[in-house]
Enzyme design. Structure first.
Site, PDB file in Angstrom:
ATOM      1  CD  GLU A   4      -3.071   0.776   2.179  1.00 40.47           C
ATOM      2  OE1 GLU A   4      -4.019   0.121   1.714  1.00 40.47           O
ATOM      3  OE2 GLU A   4      -3.044   1.159   3.357  1.00 40.47           O
ATOM      4  CE  LYS A  17      -2.455   3.496   6.704  1.00 41.36           C
ATOM      5  NZ  LYS A  17      -2.680   2.309   7.541  1.00 41.36           N
ATOM      6  CE  LYS A  52      -7.463  -0.691   2.418  1.00 40.21           C
ATOM      7  NZ  LYS A  52      -8.210  -0.074   3.480  1.00 40.21           N
ATOM      8  CD  GLU A 102     -11.890  -2.830   5.456  1.00 40.74           C
ATOM      9  OE1 GLU A 102     -10.961  -2.552   4.686  1.00 40.74           O
ATOM     10  OE2 GLU A 102     -12.257  -2.074   6.385  1.00 40.74           O
ATOM     11  CG  ASN A 151      -9.196  -3.304   8.490  1.00 40.07           C
ATOM     12  OD1 ASN A 151      -8.167  -3.453   9.166  1.00 40.07           O
ATOM     13  ND2 ASN A 151      -9.427  -2.218   7.781  1.00 40.07           N
ATOM     14  CD  GLU A 205      -8.762  -5.098   4.143  1.00 37.51           C
ATOM     15  OE1 GLU A 205      -9.661  -5.580   3.459  1.00 37.51           O
ATOM     16  OE2 GLU A 205      -8.847  -3.951   4.653  1.00 37.51           O
ATOM     17  CB  SER A 206      -4.847  -3.461   9.297  1.00 42.30           C
ATOM     18  OG  SER A 206      -5.659  -2.748   8.414  1.00 42.30           O
TER      19      SER A 206
HETATM   20  O1  LIG Z   1      -5.085   3.120   9.089  1.00 39.46           O
HETATM   21  C1  LIG Z   1      -5.956   3.751   9.729  1.00 39.46           C
HETATM   22  O2  LIG Z   1      -5.697   4.486  10.684  1.00 39.46           O
HETATM   23  C2  LIG Z   1      -7.404   3.659   9.338  1.00 39.46           C
HETATM   24  C3  LIG Z   1      -8.338   4.379  10.063  1.00 39.46           C
HETATM   25  C4  LIG Z   1      -9.675   4.346   9.708  1.00 39.46           C
HETATM   26  C5  LIG Z   1     -10.089   3.588   8.633  1.00 39.46           C
HETATM   27  C6  LIG Z   1      -9.159   2.858   7.899  1.00 39.46           C
HETATM   28  C7  LIG Z   1      -7.833   2.886   8.238  1.00 39.46           C
HETATM   29  N1  LIG Z   1      -6.875   2.223   7.509  1.00 39.46           N
HETATM   30  C8  LIG Z   1      -7.134   1.666   6.235  1.00 39.46           C
HETATM   31  C9  LIG Z   1      -6.528   0.349   6.045  1.00 39.46           C
HETATM   32  O3  LIG Z   1      -7.282  -0.611   5.928  1.00 39.46           O
HETATM   33  C10 LIG Z   1      -5.028   0.206   6.044  1.00 39.46           C
HETATM   34  O4  LIG Z   1      -4.480   1.296   5.375  1.00 39.46           O
HETATM   35  C11 LIG Z   1      -4.479  -1.038   5.390  1.00 39.46           C
HETATM   36  O5  LIG Z   1      -5.129  -2.191   5.810  1.00 39.46           O
HETATM   37  C12 LIG Z   1      -2.975  -1.170   5.729  1.00 39.46           C
HETATM   38  O6  LIG Z   1      -2.817  -1.176   7.139  1.00 39.46           O
HETATM   39  P1  LIG Z   1      -1.367  -1.077   7.820  1.00 39.46           P
HETATM   40  O7  LIG Z   1      -0.509  -2.129   7.203  1.00 39.46           O
HETATM   41  O8  LIG Z   1      -1.607  -1.330   9.274  1.00 39.46           O
HETATM   42  O9  LIG Z   1      -0.850   0.284   7.532  1.00 39.46           O
END
Ligand SMILES: O=C(O)c1ccccc1NCC(=O)[C@H](O)[C@H](O)COP(=O)(O)O
Length: 264
Positions: A51, A53, A113, A162, A183, A214-215
């Site tokens: 991503e 970001k 996204k 999601e 997520n 995700e995340s």
């Molecule tokens: O990342 C956030 O703070 C967030 C807050 C509110 C809604 C969505 C959010 N993130 C979007 C995502 O799903 C992430 O960017 C994506 O899964 C990657 O996550 P990471 O690897 O933890 O940066």
């Protein structure tokens, strides 16, 4: 009290209304579509969706100095199966300009996204060169989720639906989503916990959909846990955007996929 997601969705509805009033023309994008579903079907390792970001509501600024095209090329060279680009301006400092730059730089499927509540956002994603859009089940009533899902496919876009819990999963199953993202980030507390993937993953697999976790992916062990829960792919943002050696980090995230007989 509403969640951060509720407030983002309310803001998005206002932005969509303003966009409609402005009468902005959205040019058609004419290029070959690239399929994330195909990449998931063919991958022998857990597919890594890398991503772009810049910032987020939970972390504030993550990395503002990176160039989207250059980062996308690094992701592609490292072996990414797809690239996710945050296009929300206010919460993530992203943009459709970022997505266009990534489109021009690499030949991989691109996930837009964003927080999609209206067909006009799908037109914008398509026009910028996206191949896949994100639809967040908890942000949309079932009828709207279904309408946007069908509209995207009519335009030649794939959808990653999601989910955060079993209620969301029921909606995703109802619309026959082929790709479901779990997520791991709780949008009330911002806490990230892979237990969410471990809890819901087997149910997603039972439904016959491809699973993307995700995340919160920080270590190889996180990818191993996601794979064991049935993930065909993982979505990684912050860890790659802040890595001092992206290629090295990426290679440690390379883990064989665990296939089962439900997969379609
Ligand atoms: O990342 C956030 O703070 C967030 C807050 C509110 C809604 C969505 C959010 N993130 C979007 C995502 O799903 C992430 O960017 C994506 O899964 C990657 O996550 P990471 O690897 O933890 O940066």
């Amino acid at each position: 009290m509403g969640t951060i997601l509720d407030s983002i969705i309310e803001r998005k509805k206002v932005e969509v209304e303003e966009l409609r009033i402005s009468g902005t023309e959205i040019p058609e994008f004419t290029s070959k579509p690239r399929s994330l579903l195909k990449a998931l079907r063919e991958a022998s390792n857990v597919a890594i969706i890398s991503e772009f970001k810049r910032a987020s509501p939970s972390k504030g600024d993550i990395n503002l100095s990176l160039d989207p095209a250059k980062q996308a090329i690094l992701y592609a060279r490292a072996g990414a199966s797809a690239i996710s680009v945050l296009t929300d301006v206010k919460g993530f400092k992203g943009s459709f300009t970022d997505l266009k730059k990534v489109r021009e730089a690499v030949d991989l499927p691109i996930l837009c996204k964003d927080f999609i509540v209206d067909q006009i956002q799908i037109d914008l994603a398509h026009s910028a060169g996206a191949d896949v859009i994100l639809l967040i089940a908890s942000a949309l009533p079932l009828g709207k989720l279904s309408e946007l899902y069908e509209y995207a496919y009519e335009k030649g876009l794939e959808c990653l639906v999601e989910i955060h819990d079993e209620t969301d999963l029921e909606k995703a199953i109802h619309i026959k989503a082929q790709m479901i993202g779990i997520n791991n980030r709780d949008l009330k507390s911002f806490e990230v916990n892979l237990v969410n993937t471990e809890k819901l993953g087997p149910l997603v697999k039972k439904a016959g959909a491809f699973l993307i976790s995700e995340s919160g992916m920080k270590t190889r062990d996180d990818i191993v846990r996601a794979a064991a829960a049935g993930a065909s792919g993982v979505l990684v943002g912050e860890t790659f955007m802040t890595s001092a050696d992206l290629n090295e980090t990426f290679q440690t995230f390379t883990v064989p996929v665990v296939r089962d007989h439900h997969e379609g």
